[in-house]
Motif scaffolding. Sequence first.
Motif, PDB file in Angstrom:
ATOM      1  N   MET A 159      22.776  47.077  41.533  1.00  0.00           N
ATOM      2  CA  MET A 159      24.078  47.005  42.162  1.00  0.00           C
ATOM      3  C   MET A 159      24.560  45.557  42.093  1.00  0.00           C
ATOM      4  N   ARG A 160      25.762  45.399  41.589  1.00  0.00           N
ATOM      5  CA  ARG A 160      26.363  44.066  41.521  1.00  0.00           C
ATOM      6  C   ARG A 160      27.325  43.915  42.690  1.00  0.00           C
TER       7      ARG A 160
ATOM      8  N   GLU B 254      29.629  50.843  36.536  1.00  0.00           N
ATOM      9  CA  GLU B 254      30.230  50.376  37.783  1.00  0.00           C
ATOM     10  C   GLU B 254      31.419  51.252  38.174  1.00  0.00           C
ATOM     11  N   ALA B 255      31.225  52.550  38.090  1.00  0.00           N
ATOM     12  CA  ALA B 255      32.304  53.501  38.370  1.00  0.00           C
ATOM     13  C   ALA B 255      32.670  53.546  39.852  1.00  0.00           C
ATOM     14  N   VAL B 256      31.742  53.173  40.728  1.00  0.00           N
ATOM     15  CA  VAL B 256      31.968  53.234  42.171  1.00  0.00           C
ATOM     16  C   VAL B 256      32.089  51.804  42.706  1.00  0.00           C
TER      17      VAL B 256
ATOM     18  N   TYR C 190      36.611  54.991  42.964  1.00  0.00           N
ATOM     19  CA  TYR C 190      35.688  55.457  41.931  1.00  0.00           C
ATOM     20  C   TYR C 190      36.493  55.964  40.746  1.00  0.00           C
ATOM     21  N   LEU C 191      35.850  56.036  39.614  1.00  0.00           N
ATOM     22  CA  LEU C 191      36.483  56.576  38.419  1.00  0.00           C
ATOM     23  C   LEU C 191      36.136  58.052  38.316  1.00  0.00           C
TER      24      LEU C 191
ATOM     25  N   GLY D   6      26.832  52.745  39.836  1.00  0.00           N
ATOM     26  CA  GLY D   6      27.140  53.947  39.070  1.00  0.00           C
ATOM     27  C   GLY D   6      27.268  55.146  39.997  1.00  0.00           C
ATOM     28  N   ALA D   7      27.703  56.265  39.452  1.00  0.00           N
ATOM     29  CA  ALA D   7      27.909  57.465  40.260  1.00  0.00           C
ATOM     30  C   ALA D   7      26.607  58.023  40.832  1.00  0.00           C
TER      31      ALA D   7
END
Length: 195
Positions: free
Chosen positions: A1-2, A125-127, A87-88, A65-66
């Motif tokens: 996690m960034r 990094e979708a979320v 989120y994407l 990510g998801a």
Amino acid sequence: MRVLVITRPDPVVSLADAKAHCKVEDDSEDALIKAYVAAATSHIDGPDGWLGRALGVQVLEARCGAACGDTIRLPFPPVVELVSISYLDADGVEQMGDLADVEVLGRDLVAASSWPWVGGSSRREAVRIRYRAGYPVDDSGDSPRSTLPAAIRAAILLMTDDLYRNRGTVSPGTVTAVPMSTPVENLLAPFRVYA
């Protein structure tokens, strides 16, 4: 996690307090002392800091990510409040999550039923979770005061004084790195977060 800093915190130690600690009475070195307070604070604060926690209240954005898991542990406590979740979706279009669908328990983020991004984009990094973290100022009394623990405040003052008194990083005749002093490390150790 960034984790990114979106909004930088205000200083947690005032110039007046730093000058009093360093026993400086005139204003000729105010800029230098402010810079030392900022350097000492940034050395231990937030995503780049040694302490692994947020000191002054700041807005952070955790990206994952998801497949984050059932519970998402938000780094750099203390968590003050959740700001937003985006989120994407499966088409790569940004969607906003409803904050009513999640709960913050300490520094853990838990979904009421399921995460809104399940089945969404598989990008790394979708979320993106924005939250306020740090020690807020308590302004309920006659004079506002920081809720920053006294040991962390004392460590910043000691580090500031060390920088003010020792303006070089080497001793004559030797070349050595200047480590964090033992008293500072001992003051900070109980507050250090390791993940």
